[in-house]
Design a protein around this motif. Structure first.
Motif, PDB file in Angstrom:
ATOM      1  N   HIS A 115     -37.717  42.619 -18.084  1.00 14.11           N
ATOM      2  CA  HIS A 115     -37.203  43.361 -17.167  1.00 14.11           C
ATOM      3  C   HIS A 115     -37.672  44.833 -17.364  1.00 14.11           C
ATOM      4  O   HIS A 115     -36.493  45.655 -17.671  1.00 14.11           O
ATOM      5  CB  HIS A 115     -35.832  43.251 -16.697  1.00 14.11           C
ATOM      6  CG  HIS A 115     -34.821  42.940 -17.897  1.00 14.11           C
ATOM      7  ND1 HIS A 115     -34.718  43.790 -18.849  1.00 14.11           N
ATOM      8  CD2 HIS A 115     -34.121  41.720 -18.343  1.00 14.11           C
ATOM      9  CE1 HIS A 115     -33.841  43.121 -19.786  1.00 14.11           C
ATOM     10  NE2 HIS A 115     -33.450  42.117 -19.370  1.00 14.11           N
TER      11      HIS A 115
ATOM     12  N   ASP B 207     -34.714  37.486 -13.669  1.00 20.73           N
ATOM     13  CA  ASP B 207     -33.561  37.849 -14.683  1.00 20.73           C
ATOM     14  C   ASP B 207     -32.392  37.352 -13.542  1.00 20.73           C
ATOM     15  O   ASP B 207     -31.439  38.372 -13.694  1.00 20.73           O
ATOM     16  CB  ASP B 207     -33.526  39.379 -14.865  1.00 20.73           C
ATOM     17  CG  ASP B 207     -32.440  39.768 -15.794  1.00 20.73           C
ATOM     18  OD1 ASP B 207     -31.832  38.572 -16.395  1.00 20.73           O
ATOM     19  OD2 ASP B 207     -32.112  40.826 -15.845  1.00 20.73           O
TER      20      ASP B 207
ATOM     21  N   HIS C  26     -35.037  41.483 -24.556  1.00 19.16           N
ATOM     22  CA  HIS C  26     -34.125  42.419 -23.760  1.00 19.16           C
ATOM     23  C   HIS C  26     -34.100  43.633 -24.851  1.00 19.16           C
ATOM     24  O   HIS C  26     -33.336  43.187 -25.788  1.00 19.16           O
ATOM     25  CB  HIS C  26     -32.768  42.040 -23.137  1.00 19.16           C
ATOM     26  CG  HIS C  26     -31.964  43.148 -22.530  1.00 19.16           C
ATOM     27  ND1 HIS C  26     -31.381  42.565 -21.489  1.00 19.16           N
ATOM     28  CD2 HIS C  26     -31.871  44.400 -22.671  1.00 19.16           C
ATOM     29  CE1 HIS C  26     -30.575  43.976 -21.059  1.00 19.16           C
ATOM     30  NE2 HIS C  26     -30.928  44.851 -21.719  1.00 19.16           N
TER      31      HIS C  26
ATOM     32  N   TYR D 223     -27.177  44.038 -26.581  1.00 20.65           N
ATOM     33  CA  TYR D 223     -25.852  43.215 -26.394  1.00 20.65           C
ATOM     34  C   TYR D 223     -25.366  42.934 -27.890  1.00 20.65           C
ATOM     35  O   TYR D 223     -26.203  42.406 -28.714  1.00 20.65           O
ATOM     36  CB  TYR D 223     -26.127  41.834 -25.596  1.00 20.65           C
ATOM     37  CG  TYR D 223     -26.445  41.974 -24.422  1.00 20.65           C
ATOM     38  CD1 TYR D 223     -25.606  42.656 -23.321  1.00 20.65           C
ATOM     39  CD2 TYR D 223     -27.684  41.637 -23.925  1.00 20.65           C
ATOM     40  CE1 TYR D 223     -25.946  42.921 -22.122  1.00 20.65           C
ATOM     41  CE2 TYR D 223     -28.015  41.760 -22.429  1.00 20.65           C
ATOM     42  CZ  TYR D 223     -27.241  42.595 -21.686  1.00 20.65           C
ATOM     43  OH  TYR D 223     -27.781  42.428 -20.440  1.00 20.65           O
TER      44      TYR D 223
ATOM     45  N   HIS E 210     -37.996  34.799 -16.881  1.00 20.59           N
ATOM     46  CA  HIS E 210     -36.640  35.221 -17.499  1.00 20.59           C
ATOM     47  C   HIS E 210     -35.478  34.902 -16.188  1.00 20.59           C
ATOM     48  O   HIS E 210     -35.541  35.622 -15.317  1.00 20.59           O
ATOM     49  CB  HIS E 210     -36.713  36.857 -17.516  1.00 20.59           C
ATOM     50  CG  HIS E 210     -35.240  37.423 -18.169  1.00 20.59           C
ATOM     51  ND1 HIS E 210     -35.479  38.172 -19.198  1.00 20.59           N
ATOM     52  CD2 HIS E 210     -34.088  37.203 -17.986  1.00 20.59           C
ATOM     53  CE1 HIS E 210     -34.307  38.392 -19.648  1.00 20.59           C
ATOM     54  NE2 HIS E 210     -33.714  37.805 -18.847  1.00 20.59           N
TER      55      HIS E 210
ATOM     56  N   ASP F 124     -32.387  36.913 -23.255  1.00 17.24           N
ATOM     57  CA  ASP F 124     -31.459  38.089 -23.678  1.00 17.24           C
ATOM     58  C   ASP F 124     -31.000  37.517 -24.959  1.00 17.24           C
ATOM     59  O   ASP F 124     -29.591  38.044 -25.158  1.00 17.24           O
ATOM     60  CB  ASP F 124     -30.517  38.266 -22.549  1.00 17.24           C
ATOM     61  CG  ASP F 124     -31.142  38.488 -21.410  1.00 17.24           C
ATOM     62  OD1 ASP F 124     -31.931  39.497 -21.530  1.00 17.24           O
ATOM     63  OD2 ASP F 124     -30.567  38.514 -20.419  1.00 17.24           O
TER      64      ASP F 124
HETATM   65 ZN   LIG Z   1     -31.701  41.124 -19.877  1.00 23.15          ZN
END
Ligand SMILES: [Zn+2]
Length: 540
Positions: free
Chosen positions: A270, A425, A237, A209, A105, A136
């Protein structure tokens, strides 16, 4: 890269070498009769001599030598019985020799695509020889174009791509909080299929997101099925790592459901318990994952060893509904006296989830005066509430933050799990981009002794390659690509801090990428020996 015949001849030569290594015993009479020389000759480009080899399988360290010819590892064993003709011998006495690390990542897409930063020095100095990017939900769907660019320009590490569900949704459906039509769903599936055919290793989501967050689970499952058919993996994510919406545990269940119904290996990026509300839930999270694994669903995760996450003010504090339609709509809502009070109330709650204004450190901003200060300090200076200040920052173009929201106990509990790998990340302004892999070694292996070195090496290389189905990398094994690192266990450490995040790590003596030295005697060579990796359907 390699045609079938080149690959076949490489395999055959490795096989021949294996025979000579495995069946060396010959009586003197036999030797005399066949006129076989008493010492076997070995022609190498690099001989790594006298190091402690940890090969990525998780097995115990062995003091032995490693030989490299061209871009491959051609020998692992004691070189003493051989007549070695090595172009160069690297002294690895007192050093650890391991497979190059693989980072599942990263946010290296820009760095790799820019000729000034495509060497990926920050990762090489951590011992990372392969990065995955496009995580992500943000990976490009024009995969071939990106890979070709990297190839033409040259890159310092190997690099692989994931296609991003958020990008694809943004392209087809737009930035709104709306559901796709049947035609739009078909179009999204086509983009995912095309990206996979062009070499992506899987699909990533950023369900936390916007606009990825506007997708319901069923939609994600439909898209993940396409990635699954092409042999890809699902990297996420998750929708919520704290207590924002469906909660940490709800998100883990959602991820597992996607794995089960789309029949795809799922990888939680993560993994963390974000915010006081969910501290301690690492135990329940692990229990749920273990149950799913026992039921045959492939669930894995990655983690970085820091108590702060890296994100931005908008993502951390502004509710997703306020972002629907994109940034212009968000700014309108912030200024709308009918909407502003509701925004305030929800942002106050999100600030508490993030452990308050003092736990938010500005790491990147157009306004340099903000960098290095907490949201709390800036609010005091301006004599305003933290939420008012945060909205001013959003209106002024936003800012990157380090958000101190994790508990050391959760970090350690996740880290001990066999299915948790190392992943940086890495993003600008957060020390994890320069320090993740050496920090885990220094703090958790050597100082705290929470985990062993072979356990950690495996979870920083071979297991990651196996999880993302990257062939012939990750193990220190004859026939595999020569991505090899040599580091000093006494000095390997991160140097990057929240104040000085762009400080290179120490301790890597040699870093070999595809047989070429990218770090030599502790110094970055500038060699662009990395390769743009393409998934092929036979490489499941
Ligand atoms: Zn992320």
């Amino acid at each position: 890269m390699f045609n079938k015949y080149q690959r076949l001849s490489a395999v055959l030569s490795v096989f021949a070498l294996l025979i000579t290594v495995l069946f060396p015993a010959q009586s003197d009479a036999q030797r005399h009769a066949k006129k076989i020389p008493t010492t076997k000759e070995l022609k190498l480009d690099l001989l790594i001599k006298g190091g402690t080899v940890i090969n990525g399988s998780g097995s115990a360290p062995v003091k032995t030598d490693v030989g490299i010819r061209g871009d491959r590892i051609v020998f692992v064993g004691k070189s003493a019985g051989f007549k070695i003709d090595a172009a160069r011998t690297l002294d690895a006495a007192g050093m650890i020799v391991a497979p190059g690390f693989i980072d599942p990542h990263t946010h290296t897409l820009e760095d790799l695509s820019n000729s000034k930063t495509s060497g990926n020095e920050d990762y090489l100095m951590q011992g990372v020889t392969t990065v995955i990017t496009g995580n992500d939900g943000d990976g490009p769907f024009l995969v071939a174009e990106t890979l070709n660019k990297w190839e033409q320009q040259g890159i310092g590490t190997n690099a692989a791509l994931l296609v991003g569900q958020g990008r694809v949704r943004g392209e087809v459906v737009g930035a709104g909080d709306v559901q796709p039509t049947i035609e739009q769903l078909a179009q999204m599936k086509n983009l995912i299929a095309q990206a996979m055919d062009e070499g992506a290793f899987g699909m990533s989501t950023g369900l936390y997101y916007a606009p990825g967050s506007f997708a319901k689970t069923e939609e994600v499952i439909e898209l993940a099925k396409i990635a699954a058919q092409k042999g890809g993996v699902y990297d996420t994510h998750m929708r919520d790592e704290g207590s924002y919406s469906i909660g940490l545990l709800g998100s883990i269940r959602e991820t597992i459901r996607i794995g089960r119904e789309a029949k795809i290996p799922v990888h939680i990026s993560h993994i963390k318990a974000l915010g006081r509300d969910v501290w301690g839930q690492s135990r329940q999270a692990v229990r749920i994952i273990k149950q799913a694994r026992a039921a045959g669903i492939k669930v894995t995760a990655n983690q970085y060893p820091y108590t702060a996450s890296g994100t931005n003010v908008t993502a951390a504090l502004v509710p997703r509904w306020a972002e629907a339609g994109g940034n212009a709509e968000l700014l309108k809502r912030i200024r709308d006296p009918q909407i502003r009070p509701r925004l305030f109330v929800e942002m106050e709650a999100n600030l508490i989830r993030r452990n308050g204004a003092e736990a938010i450190l500005i790491t990147r901003s157009r306004n340099q005066e903000l960098v290095g200060k907490t949201l709390g300090a800036i609010a005091k200076e301006r004599n305003k509430s933290p939420v008012e200040t945060a909205l001013e920052i959003v209106e002024g173009g936003g800012a990157g933050i380090a958000s101190f929201n994790m508990n050391e106990k959760d970090i350690e509990y996740f880290m001990k799990q066999p299915f948790v790998m190392t992943g940086s990340d890495g993003s600008s302004g957060h020390p994890r981009k320069y320090g993740t892999f050496p920090r885990k070694l220094r703090q958790y292996v050597f100082d705290k002794k929470l985990i062993t070195l072979p356990f950690t090496i495996r979870r920083s290389s071979a297991l990651t390659a196996e999880t993302f189905r990257i062939p012939e990398r990750g193990h220190l094994r004859v026939g595999y690509f020569a991505d090899v690192i040599v580091f000093d266990p006494k000095t390997v450490a991160d140097r990057a801090t929240y104040e000085q995040p762009e400080t290179l790590a120490t301790g890597m003596k040699y870093v070999v990428v595809n047989g070429k030295l990218a770090v030599d005697e502790g110094k970055y060579t500038g060699n662009l020996a990395g390769r743009a990796l393409r998934k092929t359907l036979d490489a499941k």
